[in-house]
Write an enzyme that holds these catalytic residues in place. Structure first.
Site, PDB file in Angstrom:
ATOM      1  N   SER A 171       0.813  -1.214   0.000  1.00  0.00           N
ATOM      2  CA  SER A 171       0.000   0.000   0.000  1.00  0.00           C
ATOM      3  C   SER A 171       0.850   1.270   0.000  1.00  0.00           C
ATOM      4  O   SER A 171       1.534   1.548  -0.973  1.00  0.00           O
ATOM      5  CB  SER A 171      -0.965  -0.039   1.186  1.00  0.00           C
ATOM      6  N   LYS A 223     -21.534  18.397   9.211  1.00  0.00           N
ATOM      7  CA  LYS A 223     -20.490  18.508  10.238  1.00  0.00           C
ATOM      8  C   LYS A 223     -20.344  17.210  11.034  1.00  0.00           C
ATOM      9  O   LYS A 223     -19.257  16.871  11.498  1.00  0.00           O
ATOM     10  CB  LYS A 223     -20.810  19.672  11.186  1.00  0.00           C
TER      11      LYS A 223
END
Length: 343
Positions: A171, A223
């Protein structure tokens, strides 16, 4: 007195009275008793003084020893980098990335980039080996290191950079490795995992069972993005997936650009799977087999190794321990459901 008393030859003069031994309570008895008590008290006092002096001496000794250790630790902390003295003769520069790639530690861009800069800038370094043992980590940190390698290779076109993989280059680790001239692995190394993930947990079912109510107030409809204590919003999930796809595409572009025609692309190449080192060579994800020593000796032709890896000293660890990771805090507040990782 009669004359008979003087004329008697057997008459004896009176014996003097024998002294009466002093009894308790008399001055003589008190003086004798007080004498041995004073001796005992004097001995006890002298012993206490000697003991106090001994304790004081040991206290001074330990304080001096502690101060010496403290000075040594501070001196070591501020002299943690390798000697800047130029090595004699040509050599191969070595930089190591070990562990998770994150904003702090040996796998961070702030630690790896300065080491790479010194390794390339050294006049007597004939090439650079970047040894990677990492399962991945932050796409931001990996991207910064990848960009710096690309820049350094352009600035020093005659100085190659080779990646050597021992255990794992997955990765984010492979994100960095893709920028190298060549990648060398062991046949049993783990290579690949070209993908992106965002992990987290959802606790809404558990909260309903125990009777806990989530009270979340926000200013801004997104949010509370991926809040683990609230039901997952389909729009927010779609947005997060788009973001992951974008980062994944950046990863794919970096690998394609770095590997070029060597890459034998298949539908599984960018699926997040990982392979052994031998399979990675077949797929064009790696170029061959080798170790740090063999690459320095046989490829770069400079057997002597000089380690440029930057290690952390005490001041940095203390500052990080008590400091505030602003970027991490912002990311956690925005993505409370999980963090984005190249793993």
């Amino acid at each position: 007195m009669s004359n008979n008393e003087f004329e008697n030859p057997e008459a004896q003069p009176p014996k003097p009275a024998e002294p009466v031994p002093p009894t308790s309570g008399t001055p003589a008895a008190d003086d004798k008793k007080g004498g041995w008590e004073r001796d005992v008290l004097e001995k006890l006092a002298l012993f206490a003084v000697k003991e106090q002096r001994a304790r004081r001496r040991w206290s001074i000794f330990f304080k001096i020893a502690g101060l010496a250790v403290f000075v040594f630790v501070i001196w070591t902390a501020f002299n943690y980098t390798r000697s800047e003295a130029e090595p004699v003769g040509t050599h191969t520069a070595l930089v190591e990335i070990s562990g998770t790639i994150e904003a702090e530690g040996r796998g961070s861009a702030s630690a790896v980039i300065p080491a790479l800069d010194k390794a390339f800038a050294a006049d007597d370094s004939m090439g650079v080996i970047l040894k990677i043992n990492s399962p991945g980590g932050s796409p931001v940190q990996a991207g910064m290191i990848n960009d710096e390698i690309v820049r350094l290779r352009k600035e020093y076109p005659k100085k190659p950079l080779y990646v050597v993989v021992e255990e794992m280059c997955a990765s984010g680790g492979y994100y960095i490795a893709a920028a190298a001239d060549k990648i060398y692995v062991n046949k049993a190394s783990i290579v690949g995992s070209i993908g992106v993930l965002m992990d987290g947990f959802g606790f809404t079912g558990l909260m309903e069972k125990v009777g806990v109510e989530r009270r979340l107030l926000t200013a801004g409809e997104n949010k509370g993005f991926l809040d683990p204590f609230s039901a997952q919003d389909p729009k927010q999930k779609e947005y997060a997936q788009q973001m992951l796809n974008e980062i994944h595409q950046q990863f794919i572009d970096v690998v394609r650009k770095g590997r070029g025609q060597r890459l034998k692309e298949t539908p599984e190449t960018f699926s997040g799977l990982f392979w052994t080192g031998s399979k990675a060579v077949e797929m064009g994800l790696a170029d061959g087999f080798g170790t740090v020593d063999s690459v320095a000796r046989d490829v770069i032709k400079a057997e002597d190794l000089v380690d440029y890896t930057q290690t952390e000293g005490l001041p940095e660890r203390v500052l990080k321990k008590f400091g505030v990771a602003v970027g991490s805090g912002v990311a956690k507040s925005m993505l409370s459901g999980g963090s984005i990782q190249l793993r």
